[in-house]
Scaffold this motif. Structure first.
Motif, PDB file in Angstrom:
ATOM      1  N   VAL A  41       0.841  -1.203   0.000  1.00 29.26           N
ATOM      2  CA  VAL A  41       0.000   0.000   0.000  1.00 29.26           C
ATOM      3  C   VAL A  41       0.872   1.248   0.000  1.00 29.26           C
ATOM      4  CG1 VAL A  41      -1.646   1.365   1.339  1.00 29.26           C
ATOM      5  CG2 VAL A  41      -1.988  -1.094   1.089  1.00 29.26           C
ATOM      6  N   GLU A  42       1.853   1.308   0.894  1.00 24.87           N
ATOM      7  CA  GLU A  42       2.718   2.479   0.987  1.00 24.87           C
ATOM      8  C   GLU A  42       3.490   2.694  -0.312  1.00 24.87           C
ATOM      9  OE1 GLU A  42       5.182   2.038   4.400  1.00 24.87           O
ATOM     10  OE2 GLU A  42       3.515   2.100   5.826  1.00 24.87           O
ATOM     11  N   SER A  43       4.001   1.605  -0.887  1.00 26.87           N
ATOM     12  CA  SER A  43       4.774   1.718  -2.122  1.00 26.87           C
ATOM     13  C   SER A  43       3.906   2.202  -3.279  1.00 26.87           C
ATOM     14  CB  SER A  43       5.385   0.359  -2.469  1.00 26.87           C
ATOM     15  OG  SER A  43       6.052   0.405  -3.708  1.00 26.87           O
ATOM     16  N   SER A  44       2.690   1.680  -3.390  1.00 32.36           N
ATOM     17  CA  SER A  44       1.824   2.062  -4.509  1.00 32.36           C
ATOM     18  C   SER A  44       1.402   3.525  -4.404  1.00 32.36           C
ATOM     19  CB  SER A  44       0.596   1.150  -4.560  1.00 32.36           C
ATOM     20  OG  SER A  44      -0.201   1.297  -3.393  1.00 32.36           O
ATOM     21  N   ILE A  45       1.189   4.017  -3.187  1.00 31.39           N
ATOM     22  CA  ILE A  45       0.801   5.412  -3.015  1.00 31.39           C
ATOM     23  C   ILE A  45       1.966   6.336  -3.340  1.00 31.39           C
ATOM     24  CG2 ILE A  45       0.071   7.170  -1.340  1.00 31.39           C
ATOM     25  CD1 ILE A  45      -1.526   4.986   0.065  1.00 31.39           C
ATOM     26  N   GLN A  46       3.170   6.003  -2.879  1.00 35.79           N
ATOM     27  CA  GLN A  46       4.339   6.818  -3.181  1.00 35.79           C
ATOM     28  C   GLN A  46       4.585   6.875  -4.688  1.00 35.79           C
ATOM     29  OE1 GLN A  46       5.982   8.780  -1.423  1.00 35.79           O
ATOM     30  NE2 GLN A  46       6.011   8.151   0.715  1.00 35.79           N
ATOM     31  N   LYS A  47       4.392   5.766  -5.386  1.00 37.58           N
ATOM     32  CA  LYS A  47       4.558   5.763  -6.837  1.00 37.58           C
ATOM     33  C   LYS A  47       3.509   6.643  -7.503  1.00 37.58           C
ATOM     34  CE  LYS A  47       6.701   1.186  -7.186  1.00 37.58           C
ATOM     35  NZ  LYS A  47       6.525  -0.220  -7.652  1.00 37.58           N
ATOM     36  N   ALA A  48       2.286   6.623  -6.963  1.00 34.89           N
ATOM     37  CA  ALA A  48       1.226   7.469  -7.516  1.00 34.89           C
ATOM     38  C   ALA A  48       1.561   8.944  -7.324  1.00 34.89           C
ATOM     39  CB  ALA A  48      -0.103   7.139  -6.855  1.00 34.89           C
ATOM     40  N   PHE A  49       2.140   9.280  -6.173  1.00 32.15           N
ATOM     41  CA  PHE A  49       2.573  10.663  -5.935  1.00 32.15           C
ATOM     42  C   PHE A  49       3.600  11.098  -6.976  1.00 32.15           C
ATOM     43  CE2 PHE A  49       1.723  10.600  -1.040  1.00 32.15           C
ATOM     44  CZ  PHE A  49       0.368  10.703  -1.296  1.00 32.15           C
ATOM     45  N   LYS A  50       4.574  10.239  -7.247  1.00 29.56           N
ATOM     46  CA  LYS A  50       5.649  10.591  -8.172  1.00 29.56           C
ATOM     47  C   LYS A  50       5.154  10.712  -9.610  1.00 29.56           C
ATOM     48  CE  LYS A  50       9.311   8.541  -5.343  1.00 29.56           C
ATOM     49  NZ  LYS A  50      10.348   7.489  -5.244  1.00 29.56           N
ATOM     50  N   ARG A  51       4.110   9.951  -9.952  1.00 30.41           N
ATOM     51  CA  ARG A  51       3.564  10.030 -11.307  1.00 30.41           C
ATOM     52  C   ARG A  51       2.752  11.305 -11.539  1.00 30.41           C
ATOM     53  NH1 ARG A  51       2.036   4.644 -10.278  1.00 30.41           N
ATOM     54  NH2 ARG A  51      -0.118   5.329  -9.974  1.00 30.41           N
ATOM     55  N   ASN A  52       2.264  11.891 -10.456  1.00 31.59           N
ATOM     56  CA  ASN A  52       1.351  13.022 -10.570  1.00 31.59           C
ATOM     57  C   ASN A  52       2.126  14.317 -10.775  1.00 31.59           C
ATOM     58  OD1 ASN A  52      -0.588  15.112 -10.051  1.00 31.59           O
ATOM     59  ND2 ASN A  52      -1.854  13.602  -8.992  1.00 31.59           N
ATOM     60  N   ALA A  53       1.911  14.949 -11.914  1.00 34.56           N
ATOM     61  CA  ALA A  53       2.669  16.154 -12.257  1.00 34.56           C
ATOM     62  C   ALA A  53       2.345  17.332 -11.358  1.00 34.56           C
ATOM     63  CB  ALA A  53       2.390  16.535 -13.717  1.00 34.56           C
ATOM     64  N   THR A  54       1.207  17.296 -10.652  1.00 35.54           N
ATOM     65  CA  THR A  54       0.808  18.436  -9.807  1.00 35.54           C
ATOM     66  C   THR A  54       1.314  18.310  -8.382  1.00 35.54           C
ATOM     67  OG1 THR A  54      -1.300  17.416  -9.183  1.00 35.54           O
ATOM     68  CG2 THR A  54      -1.274  18.764 -11.182  1.00 35.54           C
ATOM     69  N   LEU A  55       2.001  17.202  -8.054  1.00 32.03           N
ATOM     70  CA  LEU A  55       2.451  16.971  -6.687  1.00 32.03           C
ATOM     71  C   LEU A  55       3.972  17.016  -6.580  1.00 32.03           C
ATOM     72  CD1 LEU A  55       0.208  13.960  -5.550  1.00 32.03           C
ATOM     73  CD2 LEU A  55       0.027  16.339  -4.816  1.00 32.03           C
ATOM     74  N   ASP A  56       4.454  17.554  -5.464  1.00 33.52           N
ATOM     75  CA  ASP A  56       5.873  17.480  -5.115  1.00 33.52           C
ATOM     76  C   ASP A  56       6.035  16.286  -4.185  1.00 33.52           C
ATOM     77  OD1 ASP A  56       8.483  17.763  -4.435  1.00 33.52           O
ATOM     78  OD2 ASP A  56       8.231  19.640  -3.309  1.00 33.52           O
ATOM     79  N   ALA A  57       6.299  15.129  -4.759  1.00 38.88           N
ATOM     80  CA  ALA A  57       6.325  13.887  -3.996  1.00 38.88           C
ATOM     81  C   ALA A  57       7.414  13.871  -2.931  1.00 38.88           C
ATOM     82  CB  ALA A  57       6.502  12.695  -4.936  1.00 38.88           C
ATOM     83  N   GLU A  58       8.478  14.654  -3.138  1.00 38.90           N
ATOM     84  CA  GLU A  58       9.597  14.642  -2.185  1.00 38.90           C
ATOM     85  C   GLU A  58       9.175  15.176  -0.818  1.00 38.90           C
ATOM     86  OE1 GLU A  58      12.406  13.189  -2.841  1.00 38.90           O
ATOM     87  OE2 GLU A  58      11.659  12.734  -4.848  1.00 38.90           O
ATOM     88  N   GLY A  59       8.146  15.996  -0.782  1.00 40.55           N
ATOM     89  CA  GLY A  59       7.725  16.578   0.490  1.00 40.55           C
ATOM     90  C   GLY A  59       6.632  15.811   1.188  1.00 40.55           C
ATOM     91  N   LEU A  60       6.300  14.609   0.689  1.00 43.93           N
ATOM     92  CA  LEU A  60       5.193  13.841   1.242  1.00 43.93           C
ATOM     93  C   LEU A  60       5.669  12.494   1.770  1.00 43.93           C
ATOM     94  CD1 LEU A  60       2.538  14.449  -1.575  1.00 43.93           C
ATOM     95  CD2 LEU A  60       2.872  15.760   0.536  1.00 43.93           C
ATOM     96  N   THR A  61       5.104  12.067   2.883  1.00 45.93           N
ATOM     97  CA  THR A  61       5.385  10.747   3.441  1.00 45.93           C
ATOM     98  C   THR A  61       4.074  10.011   3.686  1.00 45.93           C
ATOM     99  OG1 THR A  61       5.378  11.535   5.742  1.00 45.93           O
ATOM    100  CG2 THR A  61       7.492  11.557   4.570  1.00 45.93           C
ATOM    101  N   VAL A  62       4.142   8.691   3.606  1.00 49.73           N
ATOM    102  CA  VAL A  62       2.954   7.858   3.768  1.00 49.73           C
ATOM    103  C   VAL A  62       3.249   6.738   4.756  1.00 49.73           C
ATOM    104  CG1 VAL A  62       1.325   6.310   2.615  1.00 49.73           C
ATOM    105  CG2 VAL A  62       2.221   8.296   1.402  1.00 49.73           C
ATOM    106  N   SER A  63       2.317   6.507   5.675  1.00 48.59           N
ATOM    107  CA  SER A  63       2.393   5.343   6.552  1.00 48.59           C
ATOM    108  C   SER A  63       1.007   4.711   6.602  1.00 48.59           C
ATOM    109  CB  SER A  63       2.849   5.745   7.962  1.00 48.59           C
ATOM    110  OG  SER A  63       1.942   6.663   8.548  1.00 48.59           O
ATOM    111  N   THR A  64       0.951   3.420   6.883  1.00 46.58           N
ATOM    112  CA  THR A  64      -0.342   2.741   6.907  1.00 46.58           C
ATOM    113  C   THR A  64      -0.391   1.714   8.014  1.00 46.58           C
ATOM    114  OG1 THR A  64      -1.929   1.465   5.567  1.00 46.58           O
ATOM    115  CG2 THR A  64       0.401   0.995   5.242  1.00 46.58           C
TER     116      THR A  64
END
Length: 217
Positions: A153-176
């Motif tokens: 779950v965590e890996s798939s969400i982080q990958k979705a963040f990186k694919r999204n051109a409107t998001l700065d994925a480097e500033g986001l963290t996910v835990s589940t």
């Protein structure tokens, strides 16, 4: 002019600009970036659109939506008629499963039942909110948990963040934890915040998303 004064002016302009909102009876105030909406609107949909309009304004950190729905003329309806229309609309929407039910009391709709995905829960809420005569919608639909793998779950969400051109994925963290996802970090706008939360909800097995994001400008 102060920051809050600018926010009041800009939010008021945005409410006026949005054709889905009648801003005549809406009062806007601001305090340290938190915008408060007070007054009356003619439908639940309009109340929600007013909040969306306020969130679009640069500099808005939070929106406290205190608008009241006041039904005009013959728009007030008995609960049984409202429930019938809600159930009919839910049945006709292919995105809403048959496991969703609704009850109505004093013009307020409570949605119950189970779904597999958050988008189905959101769709049921959206459909119900558009029925004439509704004062509010309380979404108590539960998401069935297929016991997801935490790491997946965590890996798939982080990958979705990186694919999204409107998001700065480097500033986001996910835990589940057992289907409950927590998203932390900072984003540059409400639109970016919404993109991050929507991406988190899209992972298989997610039953709840905790929003620990901070909007900064």
């Amino acid at each position: 002019m102060s920051w809050d004064t600018d926010l009041v002016d800009n939010v008021s302009d945005e409410l006026f600009w949005d054709p889905k909102v009648d801003n005549e009876a809406i009062a806007v105030s601001a305090n340290a970036g938190t915008v408060t909406l007070r007054g009356t609107v003619g439908s639940l949909r309009e109340k929600r659109e007013a909040k969306n309009a306020a969130q679009r304004v640069i500099g808005v950190l939070e929106v406290d939506n205190q608008l009241k729905v006041r039904l005009m003329g013959d728009l007030g309806r008995i609960d049984a008629d409202i429930r019938g229309d809600v159930l009919q609309a839910l049945m006709l929407d292919s995105l809403v499963p048959e496991t969703v039910d609704a009850k109505v009391q004093d013009g307020e709709v409570t949605l119950t039942g189970t779904v597999d995905w958050q988008y189905q829960r959101d769709e049921a809420d959206f459909v119900a909110s558009n029925i004439v005569g509704i004062l509010d919608v309380f979404n108590q639909i539960e998401i069935r948990n297929p016991n997801p793998n935490t790491r997946d779950v965590e890996s798939s969400i982080q990958k979705a963040f990186k694919r999204n051109a409107t998001l700065d994925a480097e500033g986001l963290t996910v835990s589940t934890d057992n289907g409950v996802v927590t998203v932390k970090g900072t984003v540059g706008s409400w639109a970016e915040r919404n993109e991050a939360i929507d991406a988190a909800w899209s992972a298989p097995g997610v039953t709840a998303v905790r929003d620990d994001l901070t909007v900064t400008y």
